[in-house]
Design an enzyme around this catalytic site. Sequence first.
Site, PDB file in Angstrom:
ATOM      1  CD  GLU A 100      -2.901   1.268   0.385  1.00 18.33           C
ATOM      2  OE1 GLU A 100      -2.508   1.433  -0.788  1.00 18.33           O
ATOM      3  OE2 GLU A 100      -4.096   1.302   0.717  1.00 18.33           O
ATOM      4  CG  ASP A 101      -0.738   4.644  -1.946  1.00 23.31           C
ATOM      5  OD1 ASP A 101      -1.498   4.139  -1.082  1.00 23.31           O
ATOM      6  OD2 ASP A 101      -1.181   5.333  -2.892  1.00 23.31           O
ATOM      7  CG  ASP A 104      -5.922   9.407   5.351  1.00 25.10           C
ATOM      8  OD1 ASP A 104      -5.399   9.959   6.310  1.00 25.10           O
ATOM      9  OD2 ASP A 104      -6.788   9.962   4.642  1.00 25.10           O
ATOM     10  CG  PHE A 154      -3.500  15.617   0.277  1.00 26.24           C
ATOM     11  CD1 PHE A 154      -4.382  14.566   0.468  1.00 26.24           C
ATOM     12  CD2 PHE A 154      -3.039  15.866  -1.004  1.00 26.24           C
ATOM     13  CE1 PHE A 154      -4.807  13.777  -0.593  1.00 26.24           C
ATOM     14  CE2 PHE A 154      -3.455  15.086  -2.079  1.00 26.24           C
ATOM     15  CZ  PHE A 154      -4.337  14.042  -1.865  1.00 26.24           C
ATOM     16  NE  ARG A 167      -2.079   8.240 -10.086  1.00 25.29           N
ATOM     17  CZ  ARG A 167      -2.751   7.828  -8.997  1.00 25.29           C
ATOM     18  NH1 ARG A 167      -2.098   7.444  -7.933  1.00 25.29           N
ATOM     19  NH2 ARG A 167      -4.061   7.824  -8.996  1.00 25.29           N
TER      20      ARG A 167
END
Length: 182
Positions: A100-101, A104, A154, A167
């Site tokens: 997973e990146d 959150d 963010f 990206r």
Amino acid sequence: MKTVHSDIKEILLTNTQLTGRIAELAKEIDVDYAGKNPVLLCLLKGSVPFLGKLCEFISIPMTYECIRVSSYIDTTSSQNVKIQNINLDSLKGKDILIIEDIIDTGITLEATVKYLYSIEPKSIEIMTLLSKPSRRQVLGLEPKYIGFIIPDAFVVGFGLDYNENYRNYPHIGILKEEIYRD
Ligand code: IMP
């Protein structure tokens, strides 16, 4: 010339820092999954650069699969998750390591893990490049492997996007406020 670099307010993690930490995580996989032939399960799209870099450093035999997970809240407020591109046969009875990146709230991942257990893998563990623990809404889902713990901001770059952009920014950075305002 407009570039993605000019929209970044602050670099949180440089590409060199990311690469160094990912090499360490790959060594942990080499040790923990020796003889297991794990399946690295990449959650599209944000985890693609992370998976690619990990694969450069992992030495043991392994395979990878990519799935697209989208979550939504239905009218009764229960969490639903839609999973695409899954090759069930390749995961049954396997040691799955979810790649997973960023975690959150953890809501998407919780639904994904629940779904994956239904296809009877041998084991499921989670590796995330970034974690924002201050935003967590789901308990009991802490990843075994975490690249970096970051503050509640963010971030974009290294696969992470804002409206599908950034990206390709090579570092992890915080966007300038005016980008959100536009
Ligand atoms: P969760 O279900 O709230 O944990 O959502 C996780 C997903 O939200 C990640 O896979 C990202 O796609 C997205 N996300 C959460 N925080 C960020 C961020 O800071 N930048 C970019 N995407 C983010």
